[in-house]
Design a protein around this motif. Structure first.
Motif, mmCIF file in Angstrom:
data_model
loop_
_atom_site.group_PDB
_atom_site.id
_atom_site.type_symbol
_atom_site.label_atom_id
_atom_site.label_comp_id
_atom_site.label_asym_id
_atom_site.label_seq_id
_atom_site.Cartn_x
_atom_site.Cartn_y
_atom_site.Cartn_z
ATOM 1 N N UNK A 8 0.825 -1.217 0.000
ATOM 2 C CA UNK A 8 0.000 0.000 0.000
ATOM 3 C C UNK A 8 0.855 1.262 0.000
ATOM 4 N N UNK A 9 1.783 1.339 0.949
ATOM 5 C CA UNK A 9 2.604 2.549 1.081
ATOM 6 C C UNK A 9 3.513 2.742 -0.121
ATOM 7 N N UNK A 10 4.022 1.656 -0.671
ATOM 8 C CA UNK A 10 4.867 1.769 -1.872
ATOM 9 C C UNK A 10 4.082 2.372 -3.025
ATOM 10 N N UNK A 11 2.849 1.919 -3.212
ATOM 11 C CA UNK A 11 2.019 2.463 -4.293
ATOM 12 C C UNK A 11 1.712 3.930 -4.044
ATOM 13 N N UNK A 32 -3.063 14.288 13.353
ATOM 14 C CA UNK A 32 -3.535 13.819 12.056
ATOM 15 C C UNK A 32 -4.573 14.771 11.477
ATOM 16 N N UNK A 33 -5.447 15.288 12.315
ATOM 17 C CA UNK A 33 -6.436 16.263 11.829
ATOM 18 C C UNK A 33 -5.737 17.510 11.269
ATOM 19 N N UNK A 34 -4.728 17.987 11.989
ATOM 20 C CA UNK A 34 -4.001 19.177 11.539
ATOM 21 C C UNK A 34 -3.271 18.899 10.224
ATOM 22 N N UNK A 35 -2.631 17.742 10.118
ATOM 23 C CA UNK A 35 -1.911 17.396 8.887
ATOM 24 C C UNK A 35 -2.870 17.288 7.703
ATOM 25 N N UNK A 36 -4.033 16.695 7.920
ATOM 26 C CA UNK A 36 -5.019 16.551 6.849
ATOM 27 C C UNK A 36 -5.579 17.907 6.434
ATOM 28 N N UNK A 50 -0.642 15.374 -2.868
ATOM 29 C CA UNK A 50 -0.125 15.503 -1.503
ATOM 30 C C UNK A 50 -0.333 14.184 -0.775
ATOM 31 N N UNK A 51 0.717 13.714 -0.113
ATOM 32 C CA UNK A 51 0.673 12.481 0.667
ATOM 33 C C UNK A 51 0.717 12.824 2.151
ATOM 34 N N UNK A 52 -0.240 12.260 2.900
ATOM 35 C CA UNK A 52 -0.285 12.452 4.349
ATOM 36 C C UNK A 52 -0.217 11.083 5.020
ATOM 37 N N UNK A 53 0.720 10.934 5.952
ATOM 38 C CA UNK A 53 0.784 9.734 6.784
ATOM 39 C C UNK A 53 0.854 10.176 8.247
ATOM 40 N N UNK A 75 -2.283 7.879 3.843
ATOM 41 C CA UNK A 75 -1.716 6.562 4.127
ATOM 42 C C UNK A 75 -1.800 6.271 5.627
ATOM 43 N N UNK A 76 -2.865 5.606 6.028
ATOM 44 C CA UNK A 76 -3.105 5.228 7.426
ATOM 45 C C UNK A 76 -3.221 6.435 8.358
ATOM 46 N N UNK A 77 -3.477 7.609 7.820
ATOM 47 C CA UNK A 77 -3.506 8.809 8.661
ATOM 48 C C UNK A 77 -4.881 9.092 9.258
ATOM 49 N N UNK A 78 -5.820 8.152 9.125
ATOM 50 C CA UNK A 78 -7.085 8.244 9.851
ATOM 51 C C UNK A 78 -7.051 7.358 11.103
ATOM 52 N N UNK A 79 -5.947 6.666 11.312
ATOM 53 C CA UNK A 79 -5.924 5.556 12.265
ATOM 54 C C UNK A 79 -6.106 5.961 13.724
#
Length: 201
Positions: A35-38, A128-132, A71-74, A146-150
């Motif tokens: 997942x993360x690689x993609x 995570x909320x701030x990053x999103x 944009x990628x957020x983890x 990428x798993x940033x809702x966890x």
């Protein structure tokens, strides 16, 4: 519209990743499935061995990260020393975009950001909320989560809200998860197993 067909081999692991959809897309799979690689290939952090990444029919495969409109957020996507207000404006500032105060206020309200202070002093879910929110305010064409809702409280309700905000701002959303049930919150579902993606709906 996100149109991806890529392959990547690292050691004994081979990824064959495909996504051909717009809107809200869930990519489910176990840890180590690719997942993360993609996501990193789509973001431009990894160069595929073969294939392409297209956004709204434009081939962005060879473009640098800052020119891709992605944009990628983890869970680690935060700048520790910034306070919340400066962090929210950081992404737009890096792109030299002008942010109006009403947009910042609206985004904070929609994503439940009613706190202040240094980001590194916040809980994981608050970070995570701030990053999103920071990612949204930078006006991407595609937002990869990428798993940033966890670690977010009321996770399912938040994902639904975030999806609706992305739709309202014409942003395609791709989020990864280990929980197949999250697919019910998306327009489309792809599963990845040992590096191979399949479209579920």
């Amino acid at each position: 519209m996100l149109d991806v067909n890529v392959s990547l081999t690292r050691g004994s692991f081979t990824l064959h990743g495909e996504i051909h959809d717009a809107g809200s897309i869930c990519l489910s799979g176990l840890n180590g499935s690719g997942k993360s690689s993609l996501m990193n290939i789509i973001a431009g952090n990894l160069i595929p061995d073969a294939g392409y990444v297209k956004v709204n029919q434009t081939n962005i495969t060879g473009l640098p990260v800052e020119q891709r409109g992605v944009v990628l957020v983890n869970p680690d996507s935060f700048i520790p020393h910034l306070d919340v207000e400066k962090h929210l404006r950081w992404g737009a500032g890096a792109k030299k975009l002008t942010l109006d105060e009403a947009s910042v206020i609206e985004t904070k309200e929609l994503l439940g950001i009613d706190y202040a202070g240094r980001v590194d002093k916040l809980s994981l879910g608050m970070r995570e909320r701030v990053a999103l929110a920071t990612a949204l305010l930078s006006r991407p064409k595609v937002l990869l989560v990428d798993e940033a809702f966890s670690n977010i409280d009321n996770r399912a309700a938040f994902i639904q809200t975030f999806r609706n905000v992305c739709v309202g701002r014409s942003v395609d959303l791709v989020h990864t998860t280990q929980q197949k049930a999250d697919a019910d919150l998306s327009d489309h579902h792809y599963e990845i197993v040992k590096g191979l993606t399949s479209r579920e709906f």
